[in-house]
Write an enzyme that holds these catalytic residues in place. Structure first.
Site, PDB file in Angstrom:
ATOM      1  N   GLY A  65       0.823  -1.202   0.000  1.00  0.00           N
ATOM      2  CA  GLY A  65       0.000   0.000   0.000  1.00  0.00           C
ATOM      3  C   GLY A  65       0.859   1.255   0.000  1.00  0.00           C
ATOM      4  O   GLY A  65       2.090   1.206   0.093  1.00  0.00           O
ATOM      5  N   GLN A  66       0.215   2.408  -0.099  1.00  0.00           N
ATOM      6  CA  GLN A  66       0.953   3.668  -0.180  1.00  0.00           C
ATOM      7  C   GLN A  66       1.810   3.904   1.067  1.00  0.00           C
ATOM      8  O   GLN A  66       2.985   4.269   0.969  1.00  0.00           O
ATOM      9  CB  GLN A  66      -0.024   4.835  -0.347  1.00  0.00           C
ATOM     10  CG  GLN A  66      -0.807   4.792  -1.648  1.00  0.00           C
ATOM     11  CD  GLN A  66      -1.696   6.012  -1.795  1.00  0.00           C
ATOM     12  OE1 GLN A  66      -1.303   7.022  -2.373  1.00  0.00           O
ATOM     13  NE2 GLN A  66      -2.899   5.939  -1.253  1.00  0.00           N
ATOM     14  N   ILE A  97      -4.597 -10.756   6.715  1.00  0.00           N
ATOM     15  CA  ILE A  97      -4.889 -10.403   8.097  1.00  0.00           C
ATOM     16  C   ILE A  97      -6.275 -10.869   8.550  1.00  0.00           C
ATOM     17  O   ILE A  97      -6.561 -10.851   9.752  1.00  0.00           O
ATOM     18  CB  ILE A  97      -4.716  -8.892   8.368  1.00  0.00           C
ATOM     19  CG1 ILE A  97      -5.730  -8.056   7.593  1.00  0.00           C
ATOM     20  CG2 ILE A  97      -3.288  -8.447   8.097  1.00  0.00           C
ATOM     21  CD1 ILE A  97      -5.764  -6.598   8.047  1.00  0.00           C
ATOM     22  N   THR A 148      -9.919  -0.477   1.359  1.00  0.00           N
ATOM     23  CA  THR A 148     -10.108   0.966   1.199  1.00  0.00           C
ATOM     24  C   THR A 148     -11.008   1.362   0.030  1.00  0.00           C
ATOM     25  O   THR A 148     -11.116   2.553  -0.276  1.00  0.00           O
ATOM     26  CB  THR A 148      -8.738   1.651   1.016  1.00  0.00           C
ATOM     27  OG1 THR A 148      -8.080   1.090  -0.126  1.00  0.00           O
ATOM     28  CG2 THR A 148      -7.871   1.465   2.253  1.00  0.00           C
ATOM     29  N   TYR A 157     -17.445   1.386   4.693  1.00  0.00           N
ATOM     30  CA  TYR A 157     -16.007   1.532   4.894  1.00  0.00           C
ATOM     31  C   TYR A 157     -15.720   2.165   6.251  1.00  0.00           C
ATOM     32  O   TYR A 157     -14.943   1.637   7.059  1.00  0.00           O
ATOM     33  CB  TYR A 157     -15.385   2.363   3.769  1.00  0.00           C
ATOM     34  CG  TYR A 157     -13.978   2.814   4.075  1.00  0.00           C
ATOM     35  CD1 TYR A 157     -12.932   1.905   4.175  1.00  0.00           C
ATOM     36  CD2 TYR A 157     -13.694   4.172   4.286  1.00  0.00           C
ATOM     37  CE1 TYR A 157     -11.640   2.321   4.478  1.00  0.00           C
ATOM     38  CE2 TYR A 157     -12.408   4.592   4.581  1.00  0.00           C
ATOM     39  CZ  TYR A 157     -11.389   3.665   4.680  1.00  0.00           C
ATOM     40  OH  TYR A 157     -10.126   4.084   4.985  1.00  0.00           O
TER      41      TYR A 157
END
Length: 289
Positions: free
Chosen positions: A11-12, A37, A62, A125
């Site tokens: 990820g970022q 996870i 996300t 989310y």
């Protein structure tokens, strides 16, 4: 050497954490393909083999709009996965830094949200991330740092900055939402703050971190175009129109103004730069994956 186990390496934020790896850290960085996870047995097994001092959970579901139709998957990662990381940390006696989001709030507050504000998510989310916060608090208490952030971008992965640069090259004009406010956050600065937090065992509980300042998505787009033109990343300017959220309907509702109060984290870790300064630095570096 501090032993750190990182979930969400692709990820970022995970990417930036690896780029800025301190010399004093032995890092095991795992991607979603390497560590699911949502699988408690796998996560506990990885932690038991590595014996980390610190676990950083930068893994998350996300896809804000897709989460509305994939709620089971969102909760499996954002709630259950967070809990699994917390259990693994408890089993190893390790600290946990868990990344969360401004989407745990409804965005109706006219001033920045303090860290103890009531969670009021608008969609799946945000609700799944809020549930993850509750779980890690329940499992670890004061041994967890929940770090909420917002509007993250980097040279890596998919994000608003890279999307705008692409569209500004392809389109003759763009409409950008102007009635949602937040704080753009360069992942590099966030990663640096996480590493500093990792060295401060007394820095725990719920904390907030974004770059300084406030913008609408429209303001952010205008700045991206101006900075990119100045750096030669764009060859021409296109008209940008500010539009209302109602003109760009999405499956998930977004908070209208979810600016976070960072006073405690800035005092503990040092203040972040203004978001426009960070944007300029990111575009200047212009690193590719």
């Amino acid at each position: 050497m501090q032993r750190v186990l990182l979930f969400g390496s692709h990820g970022q934020v995970g990417w930036e954490l690896q780029r800025q790896l301190p010399e004093s850290v032995e890092l095991l960085a795992l991607s979603r393909a390497q560590a699911d996870i949502s699988n408690q047995e796998q996560i506990s097994g990885i932690a038991a083999s590595f014996h980390p001092d610190l676990i950083i959970n930068a893994a998350a579901y996300t896809a804000v709009d897709l989460a509305e139709s994939e709620s089971e998957k969102a909760y499996a990662i954002n709630r259950d996965g967070a809990a699994h990381c917390a259990v693994a940390a408890a089993e190893q006696g390790a600290r946990l830094i868990h990344l969360s989001t401004d989407f745990v709030f409804d965005g109706h507050r006219p001033t920045p949200y303090p860290t103890d504000s009531l969670r009021r998510p608008l969609g799946v989310y945000g609700a799944s991330k809020a549930a993850g916060e509750v779980e890690v608090e329940r499992i670890l208490g004061s041994k967890v740092l929940i770090l909420r952030t917002a509007w993250v971008y980097s040279a890596h992965g998919k994000n608003f900055v890279k999307t705008m640069l692409r569209l500004m090259k392809e389109k003759e004009s763009l409409g950008v939402v102007g009635d949602q406010l937040g704080s753009p956050t360069w992942a590099a600065g966030l990663a640096a703050a996480i590493w500093r937090a990792g060295e401060e065992p007394g820095f725990h509980g719920i904390q907030h971190w974004t770059d300084a300042g406030v913008a609408s998505w429209y303001d952010f787009a205008v700045a991206i175009q101006e900075e990119a033109l100045a750096l030669g990343l764009l060859s021409r300017a296109i008209p940008l129109q500010m539009i209302a959220s109602s003109s760009y309907p999405t499956p998930a509702r977004r908070p209208a103004c979810a600016v976070l109060d960072k006073s405690a984290s800035y005092a503990a870790l040092g203040a972040a730069p203004h978001w426009r300064q960070a944007l300029r630095q990111m575009l200047t570096d212009n690193d590719s994956e």
